[in-house]
Design an enzyme around this catalytic site. Sequence first.
Site, mmCIF file in Angstrom:
data_model
loop_
_atom_site.group_PDB
_atom_site.id
_atom_site.type_symbol
_atom_site.label_atom_id
_atom_site.label_comp_id
_atom_site.label_asym_id
_atom_site.label_seq_id
_atom_site.Cartn_x
_atom_site.Cartn_y
_atom_site.Cartn_z
ATOM 1 C CB THR A 1 -15.621 5.848 -8.252
ATOM 2 O OG1 THR A 1 -14.796 5.867 -9.333
ATOM 3 C CG2 THR A 1 -14.897 5.383 -7.075
ATOM 4 C CB THR B 1 -3.767 11.079 4.115
ATOM 5 O OG1 THR B 1 -4.777 10.283 4.774
ATOM 6 C CG2 THR B 1 -4.305 12.469 3.870
ATOM 7 C CE LYS C 1 -12.673 1.327 -9.770
ATOM 8 N NZ LYS C 1 -13.034 2.501 -8.899
ATOM 9 C CG ASN D 1 -14.342 5.878 2.045
ATOM 10 O OD1 ASN D 1 -14.149 6.250 0.906
ATOM 11 N ND2 ASN D 1 -14.850 4.698 2.342
ATOM 12 C CD GLU E 1 -14.091 2.231 -0.484
ATOM 13 O OE1 GLU E 1 -13.275 2.556 -1.369
ATOM 14 O OE2 GLU E 1 -14.767 3.047 0.155
ATOM 15 C CB THR F 1 -9.374 2.420 -7.294
ATOM 16 O OG1 THR F 1 -10.771 2.188 -7.128
ATOM 17 C CG2 THR F 1 -9.115 3.105 -8.619
#
EC number: 2.3.1.35
Length: 412
Positions: A196, A412, A185, A407, A276, A159
């Site tokens: 996740t 969006t 992942k 995040n 991230e 992702t």
Amino acid sequence: MSQLDSNWSFVDDNKVTPKGFLFAGISAGLKASKKKDLALIFAPEGSVFTGMFTQSIVRASCVDICEERIKTTSGFVRAILINSGQANACTGNLGIQHFQIATGKIAELLGIKEEEVLMCSTGVIGVPIQINDLVKNLPNLVSDLKGNNIQNAAEAILTTDLTLKKVSIETIIQGRKIKISGFAKGSGMIYPNMATMLAFLTCDAGIKKEEWDKMIAIAVKKSFNAISVDGETSTNDSFIGINAGEKIEKRFFPIIQQGIDIVCQNLAKNIARDGEGANCLLEVLVQGAKNIDDAIKLAKSICNSALVKTAIHGCDPNWGRIISAAGNSGVKFNLNHVDLYIGNAQILENGKLNKYDPQKVTDYIKSRMNGRYLVDDIVKIMINLKSGEYKGTAWGCDLSKKYVEINSEYTT
């Protein structure tokens, strides 16, 4: 092939994967990017499955159904269907229906029973699977099944990940090659209590369910349950380990355990490294603990501290944040016995501040911030509690402005 400090060697998974296992990964149009988003693992008949799943009480229906199917089949499952793009969590009865439709169709195509199919999903919570696109592309997915095809499968489960996470190793036991492969992942929402996170391991040494369960639990404790990117546990966290093949004698189980540990720790560290917005991997070693659970718990407390993570990002030698996070871990220790190191610099000796050069510590951290997957991108912290004989390691990453950016714009 590179040699590990063990019985095992790394191998190219484009050429070598566990015997009898097939892998596939395609684009089914589930992601707007049109990147690969649907994967499949097909295991040999008689395979033994073990699963460890999120401990969150808010769980995707696929997690509950997978857990139930492993239980009702006594672990004799055959396939795992994995989709990315939609987590299919908090989607109510529709989520359950989509799981059943997808696993029923893939079972039909593979010629197996529906209860022999598991399904894992990852993506945005609250968004159901684009089931029509998924089902329409299942024949293409089955057509992609090949032995040495982990690359496609590993790509299809990503992702927000920036890098693939896969590893394969092999050894020789009694003249027979044994292979273990894994792929995973995970980049954000990482604090597995079994982030996740999805991870899958295959092994071509036959081991009975009871022993296999124990091996997987041991490996997960020291790997996926010892990492943190942001302290957030997901609705979909799943790790599934599968073995199949000629039975192996119990006296060789320690070698297999070593191999499982290597693969799981390699994948777990790569998840933390790919956090991230992260720039480095943070490794915390706790020594001298009363037990391994205490060691890992304290190490995770440091990895999970936002203050420690931001200090690392700013190359700030603020050792007080480290010791404060240790004190908040819930693990009892005597500060007057504690040694603390950042890199090779000893900060505390028996709880007292040692002479050290803060600029050298800053320079050490800066030298590790050159980018991911470099040999020298690991910031190492070591604490010796001098309370016992056990040790444990946890992994995390720095916390940057980029994490907030990613995040704050996720949907969006």
